[in-house]
Design a protein around this motif. Structure first.
Motif, PDB file in Angstrom:
ATOM      1  N   ASN A 156       0.820  -1.206   0.000  1.00 34.10           N
ATOM      2  CA  ASN A 156       0.000   0.000   0.000  1.00 34.10           C
ATOM      3  C   ASN A 156       0.859   1.263   0.000  1.00 34.10           C
ATOM      4  O   ASN A 156       0.598   2.201   0.730  1.00 34.10           O
ATOM      5  CB  ASN A 156      -0.887   0.001   1.248  1.00 34.10           C
ATOM      6  CG  ASN A 156      -2.247   0.566   0.943  1.00 34.10           C
ATOM      7  OD1 ASN A 156      -2.531   0.941  -0.180  1.00 34.10           O
ATOM      8  ND2 ASN A 156      -3.075   0.641   1.956  1.00 34.10           N
TER       9      ASN A 156
ATOM     10  N   GLY B  51      -6.262   4.016   0.266  1.00 34.74           N
ATOM     11  CA  GLY B  51      -6.526   2.589   0.434  1.00 34.74           C
ATOM     12  C   GLY B  51      -7.471   2.080  -0.637  1.00 34.74           C
ATOM     13  O   GLY B  51      -7.242   1.045  -1.253  1.00 34.74           O
ATOM     14  N   TYR B  52      -8.509   2.841  -0.873  1.00 35.42           N
ATOM     15  CA  TYR B  52      -9.472   2.521  -1.920  1.00 35.42           C
ATOM     16  C   TYR B  52      -9.333   3.561  -3.019  1.00 35.42           C
ATOM     17  O   TYR B  52     -10.035   4.565  -3.057  1.00 35.42           O
ATOM     18  CB  TYR B  52     -10.891   2.514  -1.359  1.00 35.42           C
ATOM     19  CG  TYR B  52     -11.154   1.315  -0.482  1.00 35.42           C
ATOM     20  CD1 TYR B  52     -10.968   1.371   0.894  1.00 35.42           C
ATOM     21  CD2 TYR B  52     -11.553   0.107  -1.045  1.00 35.42           C
ATOM     22  CE1 TYR B  52     -11.176   0.260   1.689  1.00 35.42           C
ATOM     23  CE2 TYR B  52     -11.770  -1.007  -0.260  1.00 35.42           C
ATOM     24  CZ  TYR B  52     -11.579  -0.931   1.107  1.00 35.42           C
ATOM     25  OH  TYR B  52     -11.788  -2.031   1.886  1.00 35.42           O
ATOM     26  N   PRO B 350      -7.410  -3.500   1.543  1.00 38.42           N
ATOM     27  CA  PRO B 350      -6.058  -2.955   1.526  1.00 38.42           C
ATOM     28  C   PRO B 350      -5.419  -3.012   2.900  1.00 38.42           C
ATOM     29  O   PRO B 350      -6.109  -3.092   3.911  1.00 38.42           O
ATOM     30  CB  PRO B 350      -6.273  -1.501   1.091  1.00 38.42           C
ATOM     31  CG  PRO B 350      -7.634  -1.175   1.524  1.00 38.42           C
ATOM     32  CD  PRO B 350      -8.432  -2.440   1.481  1.00 38.42           C
ATOM     33  N   GLY B 352      -3.762  -1.805   6.268  1.00 34.76           N
ATOM     34  CA  GLY B 352      -4.111  -0.621   7.046  1.00 34.76           C
ATOM     35  C   GLY B 352      -5.562  -0.687   7.430  1.00 34.76           C
ATOM     36  O   GLY B 352      -6.182  -1.738   7.478  1.00 34.76           O
ATOM     37  N   ASN B 353      -6.124   0.461   7.701  1.00 32.16           N
ATOM     38  CA  ASN B 353      -7.445   0.517   8.288  1.00 32.16           C
ATOM     39  C   ASN B 353      -8.291   1.521   7.511  1.00 32.16           C
ATOM     40  O   ASN B 353      -8.705   2.540   8.045  1.00 32.16           O
ATOM     41  CB  ASN B 353      -7.268   0.958   9.748  1.00 32.16           C
ATOM     42  CG  ASN B 353      -8.504   0.711  10.563  1.00 32.16           C
ATOM     43  OD1 ASN B 353      -9.546   0.358  10.026  1.00 32.16           O
ATOM     44  ND2 ASN B 353      -8.386   0.930  11.850  1.00 32.16           N
ATOM     45  N   TYR B 354      -8.523   1.231   6.228  1.00 27.45           N
ATOM     46  CA  TYR B 354      -9.194   2.196   5.370  1.00 27.45           C
ATOM     47  C   TYR B 354     -10.672   1.872   5.231  1.00 27.45           C
ATOM     48  O   TYR B 354     -11.066   0.722   5.156  1.00 27.45           O
ATOM     49  CB  TYR B 354      -8.575   2.172   3.965  1.00 27.45           C
ATOM     50  CG  TYR B 354      -7.201   2.788   3.889  1.00 27.45           C
ATOM     51  CD1 TYR B 354      -6.063   2.018   4.074  1.00 27.45           C
ATOM     52  CD2 TYR B 354      -7.043   4.148   3.621  1.00 27.45           C
ATOM     53  CE1 TYR B 354      -4.807   2.591   4.000  1.00 27.45           C
ATOM     54  CE2 TYR B 354      -5.786   4.723   3.541  1.00 27.45           C
ATOM     55  CZ  TYR B 354      -4.675   3.928   3.737  1.00 27.45           C
ATOM     56  OH  TYR B 354      -3.433   4.501   3.653  1.00 27.45           O
ATOM     57  N   THR B 355     -11.477   2.924   5.181  1.00 36.90           N
ATOM     58  CA  THR B 355     -12.882   2.743   4.819  1.00 36.90           C
ATOM     59  C   THR B 355     -13.175   3.648   3.644  1.00 36.90           C
ATOM     60  O   THR B 355     -12.564   4.701   3.478  1.00 36.90           O
ATOM     61  CB  THR B 355     -13.848   3.148   5.966  1.00 36.90           C
ATOM     62  OG1 THR B 355     -13.290   4.256   6.649  1.00 36.90           O
ATOM     63  CG2 THR B 355     -14.102   2.023   6.913  1.00 36.90           C
ATOM     64  N   TYR B 356     -14.142   3.217   2.826  1.00 34.15           N
ATOM     65  CA  TYR B 356     -14.502   4.036   1.675  1.00 34.15           C
ATOM     66  C   TYR B 356     -15.990   3.928   1.439  1.00 34.15           C
ATOM     67  O   TYR B 356     -16.567   2.850   1.500  1.00 34.15           O
ATOM     68  CB  TYR B 356     -13.741   3.564   0.433  1.00 34.15           C
ATOM     69  CG  TYR B 356     -14.360   4.028  -0.863  1.00 34.15           C
ATOM     70  CD1 TYR B 356     -15.059   3.146  -1.675  1.00 34.15           C
ATOM     71  CD2 TYR B 356     -14.283   5.365  -1.263  1.00 34.15           C
ATOM     72  CE1 TYR B 356     -15.654   3.574  -2.851  1.00 34.15           C
ATOM     73  CE2 TYR B 356     -14.873   5.796  -2.436  1.00 34.15           C
ATOM     74  CZ  TYR B 356     -15.547   4.895  -3.231  1.00 34.15           C
ATOM     75  OH  TYR B 356     -16.130   5.326  -4.399  1.00 34.15           O
TER      76      TYR B 356
ATOM     77  N   ALA C 331      -1.722   0.660  12.165  1.00 37.90           N
ATOM     78  CA  ALA C 331      -2.865   0.773  11.252  1.00 37.90           C
ATOM     79  C   ALA C 331      -3.796   1.856  11.751  1.00 37.90           C
ATOM     80  O   ALA C 331      -4.783   1.582  12.414  1.00 37.90           O
ATOM     81  CB  ALA C 331      -3.590  -0.565  11.133  1.00 37.90           C
ATOM     82  N   ALA C 332      -3.458   3.116  11.418  1.00 41.45           N
ATOM     83  CA  ALA C 332      -4.318   4.215  11.851  1.00 41.45           C
ATOM     84  C   ALA C 332      -5.539   4.272  10.941  1.00 41.45           C
ATOM     85  O   ALA C 332      -5.412   4.120   9.733  1.00 41.45           O
ATOM     86  CB  ALA C 332      -3.542   5.527  11.775  1.00 41.45           C
ATOM     87  N   PRO C 333      -6.726   4.516  11.466  1.00 43.22           N
ATOM     88  CA  PRO C 333      -7.934   4.532  10.623  1.00 43.22           C
ATOM     89  C   PRO C 333      -7.893   5.680   9.626  1.00 43.22           C
ATOM     90  O   PRO C 333      -7.463   6.782   9.945  1.00 43.22           O
ATOM     91  CB  PRO C 333      -9.083   4.749  11.607  1.00 43.22           C
ATOM     92  CG  PRO C 333      -8.508   4.673  12.952  1.00 43.22           C
ATOM     93  CD  PRO C 333      -7.027   4.762  12.872  1.00 43.22           C
ATOM     94  N   GLN C 334      -8.303   5.409   8.388  1.00 39.96           N
ATOM     95  CA  GLN C 334      -8.307   6.405   7.327  1.00 39.96           C
ATOM     96  C   GLN C 334      -9.631   6.332   6.589  1.00 39.96           C
ATOM     97  O   GLN C 334     -10.181   5.266   6.429  1.00 39.96           O
ATOM     98  CB  GLN C 334      -7.200   6.102   6.305  1.00 39.96           C
ATOM     99  CG  GLN C 334      -5.829   5.984   6.893  1.00 39.96           C
ATOM    100  CD  GLN C 334      -5.139   7.310   6.970  1.00 39.96           C
ATOM    101  OE1 GLN C 334      -5.016   8.021   5.977  1.00 39.96           O
ATOM    102  NE2 GLN C 334      -4.710   7.676   8.142  1.00 39.96           N
TER     103      GLN C 334
END
Lengths: 310, 406, 386
Positions: A156, B51-52, B350, B352-356, C331-334
């Protein structure tokens, strides 16, 4: 109808046969080798998380060397406080702390400069490409901003300037704009006070990593270097004493995703042979049908005209 | 009494109806929002993040909706390869749906890329990365729209040119059409090879993401699954459009054509499901479908939305009722689109900690592009002889010789 | 002309007139270390002094408060002024010299003539430029003219203090006299600027020391400030930096944070945007004898864009931010889900499904069944075109 179905099957079988035979014998399939080996003079980094003290000197150094505007995050302008790598941050130190607090490690996040990068494989215009010494570089004159590299990279890494009209893809390029010109090494390795991250030829770094592992058996996680084989190997190597996946480093087998894709597309396309053969077969079939169709239409018109003017 | 569709006709209905105006308004609004996107930047207009990186425009308008736009391809294969003559009257309708589906898909793609000025390099093969699946999609889709789709959609246009009254234009129209007739097999074969390549490549795209796509969807069979789903959704779209058209404009109900479309579509779907489940078992991830976490639920939903209509449409008495046919096709479309959409987004995980979630503007733009497709379709069927009609409806504005060969 | 310090000035009892060699060597070692010169250089300085090579220095005053001279003289451990005057020959200094009137003017001219091209010109104070500089005149010559005349044959030009460096206090809004730093007036000439209000005397000492010992000026930044003193901001060397990085701030004068010595950023400390050496060098050779050490925020006296311009309590702009003492998790929230967008998406999806359902309800019978009588068909026309 039966005759026609047979024709169709002939074409399909023919195409499959070409695919199978050519796949096993043709040099076309081998022209794009499935497994890519690291270059002899590939360079990279060795980051030893057990030596890192989290001083983050490497972060402002990277910002300065690359002319980036620091990301102040939610600090109201006080600090350089990015939450993740982004279009203003090519290099980041993060801290992993176990839930019960008994285990902690720093981790340096930056482009891993894979030996067989997925981003390079996916980039339609070769904007992301391998530079001398295996550094993965980005060329703004070719990039169309499709962001397939962001989908492809298992770490990423490539980041996009979402809020600009002329957006760039931003990632560590091992300071290739200054190394060999005004500097002997990237900014991050130059300022590291404990030499936790060092720069050099991948072969040398790998040897050094193995030496450290041998010196202290059982100290580093699973007595191995991350990046030696992961995803086909990376030029930036990591040593740590905690599980690598806890540091955000994905578990990967030795086969790179890029080579997997190449295998599939090579089998299907055989270097463009399959589409050409199938095209030829289809032209033959359609010509046949087209003649039939014209005959049918002529017949229908005859009947229609007879009906109109008996 | 079952009618038979024999010729293509031009509708003489008024164009500017209330629904048309509403759709046109939405399409125009989407274009304005598109200008906003060009002058400000993707981040302001969409909910995309690192991420997205791909959202509605690529994953929905291109990956999902061009499958719906594969009607021209699917019906042409039935008509020209499998020699099913009864599909000729609906060819023009089918290729029109393809043109608008692909056209608006390419439009969405154009708005989505971040550095469109570098597209000029597409013309220089030296800059091409031959290993890139996305390059294949881009070049192939462009070639398909410019060459094959335009070719296939020319007959009604040439026809109108011929009837224009101006002898020079008539002469030219006829000349072009004669050329088309002579070279027909070469162009049509292209119209088969090109979409086979890029519809399967749309599947291969996510193959490069490796473990970032959930194992229920990530497979080396992605190209095959995407290709077959393109056929399925192509038939489904043509079915939907024809059913709606017969009711709105009273074209007559041709049960034979519609029934055959439904049968082929249903068999293809069942085979598709078999391939998918065999692939799951072969890869050893069959159990993952039943863990009932969010991925498993999406997978099961997608399967049910495909399986139930496919099975139901196998039954003659079910599919002969128009209401059933319509509803089941609609459900199948939802399932199929869900499949095409999922590996790129819902099943894409992806690091990490992604939201879309798409932003409001993104949703409106996406809807606007689809509205544009419908608007252009409506405009075309009321200006050219495209829709099929039965004998009772054939009129002065029907397709004429020699153009009615295509 | 050798000038000695006037002993009638108040002087602490510990200072002896003249210096013994040991103290002299100590001071030289300290001073050269302070400006980053090696001990080899220190030896050169000693050798130069013992050789009796003492460059001429001409010190001019313009719009100034004499604070820079005073701060130079107020050094006491040892008497820095004495060391300085052993190293240089101060040939003209309006505050310190015994001469006055025409005698003083003659001293100036003779010094210029004798040492043309070799003397060091030190300027204290800004020079007014409005109306041809009539706002400051000595012996009917404007400051402008005097400056240009003396600078013409100077070997090196040093502007000491913020006033001479960029205008200082006299140049604050509305700047009625057009007070300007001397580098703007002496366009094209290299001017070493040592801003500060007052400038730290050790910086002048270090600059002159290097010039005397090595014959060249120290490395300068783009504003002419020696990098050894002005290369970093107060913030980068502040003893209270750990408090800043950890988010411990004094919010009000006298509150607990203030008394505990926390960072003064929120009270308007301009340390982050001020390039100076006070955080390490401090003043009067007493530890913590500088504004922040005494609990008062820095007001940026060296920076033209800050001092006398930005209000005291307005937070400073952080020129080169660095990370705080906290770290982002692996893993920080994005990204986030916009509720309005979900509503719009849901509406559109629901509308489409609803429309589909409604349409299908009208499909209970085939469209051409008897109950579906088609309207008079405008399309039917008997002529069939050939």
């Amino acid at each position: 109808m039966d005759v026609n179905r047979r024709d169709v099957l002939k074409v399909l079988l023919g195409g499959t046969a070409v695919t199978a035979i050519a796949g096993s014998t043709s040099h076309v399939a081998k022209a794009a080798p499935d497994i890519i080996q690291p270059l002899d003079d590939a360079v990279g980094l060795l980051y030893d998380a057990t030596k890192c003290i989290g001083c983050r000197a490497c972060m402002p150094a990277c910002e300065n060397a690359n002319g980036l505007v620091p990301d102040r995050g939610s600090s109201h302008g006080l600090y350089m406080q990015p939450e993740a790598l982004n279009s203003q941050t090519k290099n980041l130190i993060k801290l992993y702390v176990a839930a019960d607090g008994h285990e902690r490690s720093f981790i340096k996040q930056q482009c891993m400069h894979c030996v067989d990068p997925a981003c390079v494989s996916g980039c339609p215009m070769q904007a992301l490409h391998k530079e001398p010494h295996g550094v993965v570089g980005w060329d703004p004159s070719l990039c169309i901003g499709c962001r397939y590299c962001q989908i492809a990279c298992p770490f990423n890494i490539p980041k996009f300037e979402w809020y600009r009209v002329n957006p760039k893809i931003v990632k560590c390029e091992l300071c290739r704009h200054i190394v060999g010109k005004t500097a002997a090494q990237p900014a991050c390795t130059r300022v590291c006070p404990t030499h936790a991250v060092i720069y050099g030829k991948r072969a040398d770094l790998l040897a050094e990593a193995h030496r450290r592992i041998q010196e202290k058996p059982g100290y580093y996680f699973e007595d191995r270097v991350y990046g030696e084989t992961e995803g086909g190997g990376t030029q930036c190597l990591i040593l740590a004493h905690v599980e690598y996946s806890k540091l955000g480093l994905p578990k990967m087998g030795p086969q790179s995703n890029a080579s997997r894709v190449r295998r599939v597309t090579n089998v299907i396309y055989q270097g463009f042979l399959t589409p050409v053969v199938i095209y030829g077969g289809l032209v033959a079939i359609v010509r046949d049908r087209w003649k039939d169709h014209l005959a049918h239409v002529a017949q229908e018109r005859q009947q229609h005209d007879k009906g109109m003017h008996p | 009494m079952t009618e038979r569709w024999e010729k293509c006709i031009r509708l003489k209905e008024p164009l500017l109806t209330r629904p048309f105006k509403a759709l046109l308004g939405l399409a125009a609004f989407a274009m304005l929002l598109g200008i906003l996107r060009e002058v400000s930047g993707l981040g302001y207009v969409t909910g995309l993040n690192d991420g997205y990186a791909w959202g509605l425009f690529k994953n929905w308008n291109v990956t999902a909706l061009t499958a719906l736009g594969s009607g021209g391809y699917a019906v042409a294969v039935m008509a020209w390869i499998f020699n099913d003559r009864k599909f000729h009257p609906i060819m023009r309708t089918a290729v029109l749906t393809s043109l608008v589906g692909y056209g608006t898909g390419m439009l969405a793609l154009g708005f989505d890329v971040g550095r469109p000025w570098n597209f000029i390099h597409i013309l220089n093969p030296k800059t091409w990365n031959h290993h890139s699946v996305l390059l294949e999609v881009a070049v192939c889709m462009t070639a398909y729209v410019i060459l094959a789709l335009n070719f296939e959609n020319m007959p009604p246009f040439l026809e109108r040119m011929y009837k224009s009254g101006d002898p020079q234009r008539s002469e030219r129209a006829l000349k072009i059409f004669r050329y088309m007739q002579k070279s027909f097999p070469f162009w049509i074969a292209l119209a088969f090879v090109l979409p086979s390549m890029h519809q399967s490549s749309l599947g291969s795209l996510m193959f490069l993401a490796g473990d970032r796509v959930h194992p229920l969807w990530q497979t080396a069979r992605l190209p095959l699954l995407y290709l077959v789903m393109a056929y399925i959704l192509g038939f489904a779209c043509v079915l939907l459009v024809l059913i709606l058209s017969t009711y709105v404009w009273r074209l007559g109900w041709d049960g034979a054509i519609l029934g055959r479309l439904a049968v082929v579509m249903s068999w293809l779907t069942l085979w598709w499901l078999v391939i998918q489940f065999v692939d799951l078992a072969y890869r050893g991830v069959f159990e993952m479908a039943f863990t009932f976490d969010r991925y498993s639920i999406v997978f099961l939903l997608q399967t049910i939305l495909l399986l139930v209509p496919a099975q139901a449409l196998q039954i003659e008495s079910v599919r002969s009722k128009p209401g059933n046919l319509f509803r089941l096709t609609l459900v199948l479309i939802i399932g199929g689109l869900l499949y095409r959409f999922t590996p790129t987004s819902i099943a894409f995980i992806p690091l990490g900690n992604y939201t879309y979630f798409p932003s409001v503007i993104e949703i409106l733009m996406s809807a606007g592009f689809t509205a544009l497709a419908v608007v252009i379709f409506l405009f075309a069927v009321k200006r050219f002889a495209i829709l099929p009609a039965s004998r009772g409806k054939i009129a002065a504005e029907a397709a004429i010789r020699p153009f009615d060969t295509l | 002309m050798h000038v000695r310090v006037d002993l009638s000035l108040p002087v602490p009892p510990t200072v002896r007139p003249g210096l013994d060699r040991r103290t002299f060597l100590k001071v030289v070692a300290q001073a050269t270390a302070a400006i980053g010169l090696t001990s080899a250089m220190a030896a050169k300085v000693v050798a130069a002094v013992e050789k009796g090579v003492r460059p001429s220095v001409i010190w001019l005053h313009f719009q100034e408060c004499t604070g820079c001279t005073e701060s130079l003289l107020r050094t006491s451990h040892p008497g820095l002024a004495e060391v300085l005057f052993d190293l240089i020959s101060l040939d003209y200094h309006e505050t310190l010299m015994a001469a006055a009137g025409h005698q003083a003017e003659e001293a100036l001219e003779s010094a210029i003539r004798k040492n043309a091209g070799k003397y060091i010109l030190v300027v204290e104070g800004a020079v007014p430029t409005k109306e041809n500089g009539i706002y400051m005149q000595i012996a009917q010559k404007t400051g402008l003219d005097i400056l240009k005349h003396v600078a013409a044959s100077a070997g090196a030009i040093v502007a000491i203090g913020s006033c001479a460096s960029w205008g200082g206090v006299p140049s604050a809004e509305p700047n009625p006299t057009g007070a300007s730093g001397i580098n703007k007036i002496l366009e094209g000439k290299m001017v070493v600027t040592l801003p500060g209000c007052p400038a730290n005397p050790y910086i002048l000492f270090g600059t002159l020391l290097q010039f005397v010992a090595l014959g060249k000026l120290p490395e300068l930044d783009e504003l002419g400030r020696p990098k050894f003193a002005y290369g970093r901001t107060i913030h980068e060397h502040c003893p209270r930096r750990a408090h800043f990085d950890s988010g411990r701030f004094a919010e009000e004068f006298g509150d607990e944070g203030h008394r505990l010595g926390y960072c003064l950023y929120k009270l308007g400390c301009k340390g982050p945007s001020t390039h100076a050496s006070c955080s390490t060098l401090q003043f009067c050779e007493v530890v913590d004898a500088w504004p922040i050490g005494l609990g008062h925020p820095c007001f940026g006296c060296t920076e033209q864009s800050v001092a006398f311009r930005v209000p005291m309590l307005k937070p400073a702009e952080i020129v080169r931010p660095t990370p705080p003492s906290t770290y982002a998790p692996v893993a920080a929230p994005q990204g986030f889900i916009n509720p309005l967008a979900t509503a719009v998406g849901g509406l559109i999806g629901g509308a489409l499904l609803g429309a589909g359902w409604m349409a299908s309800r009208g499909m209970k019978e085939k469209p051409d069944s008897p109950s579906h009588t088609p309207p008079p068909n405008q399309n039917s026309d008997s002529s069939d075109k050939e």
